[in-house]
Write a protein that holds these residues in place. Structure first.
Motif, mmCIF file in Angstrom:
data_model
loop_
_atom_site.group_PDB
_atom_site.id
_atom_site.type_symbol
_atom_site.label_atom_id
_atom_site.label_comp_id
_atom_site.label_asym_id
_atom_site.label_seq_id
_atom_site.Cartn_x
_atom_site.Cartn_y
_atom_site.Cartn_z
ATOM 1 N N ASP A 209 0.203 2.346 16.875
ATOM 2 C CA ASP A 209 -0.209 2.227 15.475
ATOM 3 C C ASP A 209 -0.736 3.549 14.933
ATOM 4 O O ASP A 209 -0.443 3.935 13.795
ATOM 5 N N VAL A 210 -1.521 4.249 15.762
ATOM 6 C CA VAL A 210 -2.076 5.530 15.323
ATOM 7 C C VAL A 210 -0.958 6.540 15.086
ATOM 8 O O VAL A 210 -0.944 7.247 14.066
ATOM 9 N N LEU A 211 -0.010 6.611 16.009
ATOM 10 C CA LEU A 211 1.100 7.552 15.850
ATOM 11 C C LEU A 211 1.938 7.208 14.622
ATOM 12 O O LEU A 211 2.315 8.092 13.842
ATOM 13 N N THR A 212 2.229 5.915 14.454
ATOM 14 C CA THR A 212 3.017 5.498 13.294
ATOM 15 C C THR A 212 2.253 5.773 12.003
ATOM 16 O O THR A 212 2.821 6.268 11.020
ATOM 17 N N PHE A 213 0.960 5.443 12.000
ATOM 18 C CA PHE A 213 0.139 5.673 10.812
ATOM 19 C C PHE A 213 0.135 7.150 10.435
ATOM 20 O O PHE A 213 0.267 7.510 9.264
ATOM 21 N N GLY A 380 -8.835 -9.674 14.161
ATOM 22 C CA GLY A 380 -7.810 -9.404 15.159
ATOM 23 C C GLY A 380 -7.427 -7.955 15.225
ATOM 24 O O GLY A 380 -6.566 -7.495 14.506
ATOM 25 N N GLY A 381 -8.058 -7.213 16.112
ATOM 26 C CA GLY A 381 -7.729 -5.808 16.252
ATOM 27 C C GLY A 381 -8.481 -4.956 15.253
ATOM 28 O O GLY A 381 -9.412 -5.394 14.592
ATOM 29 N N SER A 382 -8.082 -3.719 15.154
ATOM 30 C CA SER A 382 -8.799 -2.746 14.336
ATOM 31 C C SER A 382 -8.519 -2.897 12.855
ATOM 32 O O SER A 382 -9.261 -2.406 12.032
ATOM 33 N N GLY A 383 -7.447 -3.581 12.495
ATOM 34 C CA GLY A 383 -7.060 -3.636 11.093
ATOM 35 C C GLY A 383 -6.108 -2.516 10.738
ATOM 36 O O GLY A 383 -5.451 -2.565 9.713
ATOM 37 N N LEU A 384 -6.040 -1.494 11.573
ATOM 38 C CA LEU A 384 -5.114 -0.393 11.320
ATOM 39 C C LEU A 384 -3.677 -0.907 11.376
ATOM 40 O O LEU A 384 -2.828 -0.484 10.592
ATOM 41 N N GLY A 385 -3.409 -1.823 12.298
ATOM 42 C CA GLY A 385 -2.049 -2.340 12.458
ATOM 43 C C GLY A 385 -1.509 -2.988 11.205
ATOM 44 O O GLY A 385 -0.343 -2.813 10.849
ATOM 45 N N LEU A 386 -2.353 -3.754 10.487
ATOM 46 C CA LEU A 386 -1.898 -4.413 9.270
ATOM 47 C C LEU A 386 -1.639 -3.411 8.155
ATOM 48 O O LEU A 386 -0.748 -3.602 7.337
ATOM 49 N N ASN A 387 -2.424 -2.342 8.126
ATOM 50 C CA ASN A 387 -2.154 -1.297 7.146
ATOM 51 C C ASN A 387 -0.837 -0.607 7.463
ATOM 52 O O ASN A 387 -0.051 -0.297 6.560
ATOM 53 N N VAL A 388 -0.565 -0.376 8.753
ATOM 54 C CA VAL A 388 0.709 0.202 9.174
ATOM 55 C C VAL A 388 1.853 -0.727 8.789
ATOM 56 O O VAL A 388 2.905 -0.279 8.311
ATOM 57 N N CYS A 389 1.647 -2.036 8.988
ATOM 58 C CA CYS A 389 2.686 -3.009 8.629
ATOM 59 C C CYS A 389 3.048 -2.911 7.151
ATOM 60 O O CYS A 389 4.231 -2.945 6.789
ATOM 61 N N ARG A 390 2.050 -2.807 6.316
ATOM 62 C CA ARG A 390 2.332 -2.737 4.881
ATOM 63 C C ARG A 390 3.087 -1.459 4.534
ATOM 64 O O ARG A 390 4.021 -1.469 3.735
ATOM 65 N N LYS A 391 2.688 -0.346 5.138
ATOM 66 C CA LYS A 391 3.377 0.915 4.878
ATOM 67 C C LYS A 391 4.828 0.850 5.356
ATOM 68 O O LYS A 391 5.739 1.377 4.698
ATOM 69 N N LEU A 392 5.056 0.221 6.511
ATOM 70 C CA LEU A 392 6.431 0.081 7.013
ATOM 71 C C LEU A 392 7.263 -0.785 6.078
ATOM 72 O O LEU A 392 8.444 -0.503 5.842
ATOM 73 N N CYS A 393 6.647 -1.845 5.550
ATOM 74 C CA CYS A 393 7.365 -2.693 4.596
ATOM 75 C C CYS A 393 7.725 -1.910 3.335
ATOM 76 O O CYS A 393 8.831 -2.054 2.802
ATOM 77 N N HIS A 394 6.788 -1.091 2.856
ATOM 78 C CA HIS A 394 7.073 -0.261 1.676
ATOM 79 C C HIS A 394 8.254 0.671 1.960
ATOM 80 O O HIS A 394 9.139 0.854 1.116
ATOM 81 N N LEU A 395 8.251 1.262 3.149
ATOM 82 C CA LEU A 395 9.315 2.195 3.517
ATOM 83 C C LEU A 395 10.669 1.496 3.554
ATOM 84 O O LEU A 395 11.699 2.098 3.268
ATOM 85 N N HIS A 396 10.652 0.214 3.914
ATOM 86 C CA HIS A 396 11.888 -0.573 4.012
ATOM 87 C C HIS A 396 12.127 -1.370 2.740
ATOM 88 O O HIS A 396 12.876 -2.353 2.745
#
Length: 650
Positions: A209-213, A380-396
């Motif tokens: 998640d950190v690398l993707t973020f 559930g987790g740091s919350g960073l993952g859900l922010n990454v998910c949203r950014k990935l959705c925007h990219l797609h």
């Protein structure tokens, strides 16, 4: 070159060429003389200076300026005020008012009583520069705070599992080196290895998640579109959860909504590696929180499709307003995506877990908002993952949303844009790959299930490549505006009157064993991470301590107030009330009741500033994750003995 001064130039002409407004006032603050610039800055002529000047002040500054002026006018003291004018061009001015000495007053021949000189200067350029600088400083400070929160989150999320890994490794070493072969329990070793694999997978997810973020934040993460069949290729990332679903006895379904077939979706161009990453993140959270509910436990993943951008899904999954900035991130219009027709693949994950409060839902996908360890056990987790998910959705070309009610489950939905294609020239396998770490963790989990007999008692989760077609409510586009409810009942764990779980001490059978380092001391373990709490509690009980548990600082304060402990192990970052606040509350109570319970701060944060905050809150010592059991026991015994010695001296 010699200049000759023109004697015919009047004082008024000299005053009129000055860049600032100048006026002479009587001791009653009546205007005697003004220059041209003064009249430009104060366009309301009146002999009464107070009246004409205050009329030029902007309403937002009027009360402040008026109060300051009247206070100083009474005392005849020098005055300097900055204010915003009513001028449409938004002018900032500074006004000064000072008393003239007697020699200057005589020049005007106005008798006694004193005179004042008033100057008014346009400071708009300086003020704008000041405001820009202030804004830049505030932004820099906010970036610094965000970086610190980010570092704290990473430190906590990586160090916390390391503690569990260290303790489980100690268990395995003790089983192998300190026991006879016939005494070694396969179940104990299995539990230790499963915990280790769970922690490793968590750390892998954080690192990914950190690398993707970081790449997303720097706009350096490209999508890699391939020919894929979405409903089939989405099964690959879901398959790694089979052992966990089986272990937690969660009924799992994978279905395709009728909209998928109606839109004629078969082969499309898409990056299922990235969208699989989104699904893994959501599904892992769903399993975690569904496992906490007693009955029923169920998760359903559904896939649907739409030819238009979905505004929402039922039940009431309303997507964020992506905005122009998010829409500009859409990378699906590049040449490598082809020129096929556009469609939107919709994925919904519905669970019967503990749910998320309405207030928390608003913050789930915000940048860094979740990047704090205290939200870990709630969201559930740091919350960073859900922010990454949203950014990935925007990219797609897509978006993500959630609908949930506390204690009634959650439904997460996301969609992404694809372009139709055919399989001419042969299939291009674009399915997400399973890493070696994930495969190893799956094998360990499967082995643990086999040893426990879970494979014989629980059905195999069905994840078909061609899921059965059905009318799946939560995977249909254009959801209706009504709430999401799940018929489930959350049965609370058995707790005492203060919400504190008590574990009976498991004393060793050999009293003289050197590992018996406790003598029944009552220890309160305050830790929000369930895995760490369970492991530490078991190990300390085994070593002869009497352990009680609390999952947040408020529970700890209540428990200790009613029956003080010999020592408190206080985690720093927790929900409801963190360790620092809980420690301060306990120390405040002790000021009235007397006594002093030793508090050992437990933290994954290593910045000096945080250490000082913990000690300043009233903690007696700090231990840093990851730590060994012996190190922990030594600190506990030292603090308890130090308290006892102080009590005897008194």
């Amino acid at each position: 070159m010699t200049f000759t001064f023109n004697q015919n130039v009047s004082a008024q002409q000299l005053a009129d060429i000055l860049p600032n407004g100048v006026a002479i006032l009587t001791h009653r603050y009546e205007l005697v003389s003004v220059n041209r610039r003064f009249r430009e800055l104060i366009p309301y002529p009146s002999i009464n200076f107070s009246e004409c000047w205050l009329r030029s002040v902007h309403p937002d500054d009027y009360d402040r300026v008026s109060a300051g002026y009247r206070e100083v006018a009474t005392s005849k003291q020098p005055l300097r005020l900055e204010y915003h004018t009513r001028d449409p061009n938004s002018i900032w001015c500074v006004m000064t008012l000072e008393r003239l000495d007697d020699k200057d007053v005589q020049c005007f021949g106005l008798g006694e009583g004193g005179l004042f000189i008033c100057t008014i200067a346009d400071i708009t350029p300086e003020k704008k520069a000041e405001l820009v600088q202030k804004q830049a400083a505030e932004e820099a400070q906010e970036r610094k705070k965000q970086q610190e929160r980010f570092i704290d989150m990473i430190s906590h999320e990586i160090r916390n599992p390391l503690s569990a890994i260290v303790h489980c490794t100690e268990d395995i070493q003790e089983a192998i080196y300190n026991k006879k072969p016939e005494e070694i329990s396969a179940m104990d070793i299995t539990e230790a290895t499963e915990t280790i694999s769970l922690c490793i997978r968590h750390q892998k997810k954080i690192v990914n998640d950190v690398l993707t973020f970081s790449k997303l934040d720097a706009s350096m993460l490209p999508l890699s579109p391939r020919k894929v069949q979405p409903q089939r290729h989405l099964t690959i990332p879901m398959a790694i959860f089979r052992p966990e679903l089986r272990k937690q006895r969660i009924h799992f379904e994978y279905k395709a909504d009728v909209s998928y077939a109606e839109c004629g979706i078969n082969w499309v161009m898409g990056d299922l590696d990235r969208m699989g990453q989104v699904l893994v993140n959501i599904l892992s959270n769903a399993i975690k929180f569904t496992a906490k509910s007693e009955s029923p436990r169920s998760i359903r993943v559904s896939v649907g499709a739409s030819l238009e951008r979905p505004p929402s899904y039922p039940p009431n999954i309303v997507f964020f307003d992506s905005g122009e900035s998010a829409l500009r991130q859409d990378a699906t219009d590049k040449p490598e995506w082809g020129s096929g027709g556009i469609a939107y693949i919709m994925v919904a994950v519905k669970d019967s877990g503990i749910g998320v409060t309405e207030q928390a839902q608003k913050r789930l996908f915000e940048r860094f908002n979740q990047a704090t360890p205290k939200t870990e056990s709630i969201y559930g987790g740091s919350g960073l993952g859900l922010n990454v998910c949203r950014k990935l959705c925007h990219l797609h070309g897509g978006e993500i949303g959630v609908s949930s009610k506390e204690s009634q489950g959650s439904t997460f939905g996301f969609f992404f844009k694809v372009r139709r294609t055919t399989n001419e020239g042969g299939e291009v396998d674009g399915s997400p790959s399973v890493s070696a770490i994930d495969k190893l963790c799956v094998d360990i989990q499967s082995l643990g299930n086999k040893i426990r007999g879970v494979d014989q008692t629980t059905e195999e989760p069905q994840i078909p490549e061609s899921p059965p077609e059905d009318s799946v409510f939560e995977a249909q586009p254009g959801g209706l505006k009504y709430g999401h409810t799940v018929d489930t009942q959350i049965i609370a764990s058995e707790v005492n009157n203060h919400g504190i779980k008590r574990a009976k001490p498991n004393h060793p059978s050999h009293p003289n064993d050197e590992k018996l380092t406790g003598d029944g001391q009552r220890i309160l373990l305050v830790e929000d991470n369930i895995i760490n709490r369970r492991i530490i509690s078991r190990k300390l009980n085994t070593l002869g301590f009497n352990i009680s548990e609390a999952s947040n600082g408020k529970e700890a304060v209540d428990a200790n107030q009613n029956d003080p402990f010999d020592c408190i192990l206080m985690d720093q970052q927790m929900p409801v009330m963190d360790g620092n606040c809980a420690t301060k509350a306990i120390r405040d109570i002790e000021k009235e009741s007397g006594g002093h319970v030793p508090i050992l701060g437990v933290t994954a944060n290593v910045r000096e500033e945080q250490q000082q905050e913990m000690m300043g809150a009233g903690m007696d010592d700090i231990i840093y994750k990851p730590y060994g059991t012996q190190e922990l026991v030594k600190k506990i015994n030292y603090m308890v003995s130090k308290r006892d010695a102080a009590g005897k001296r008194l």
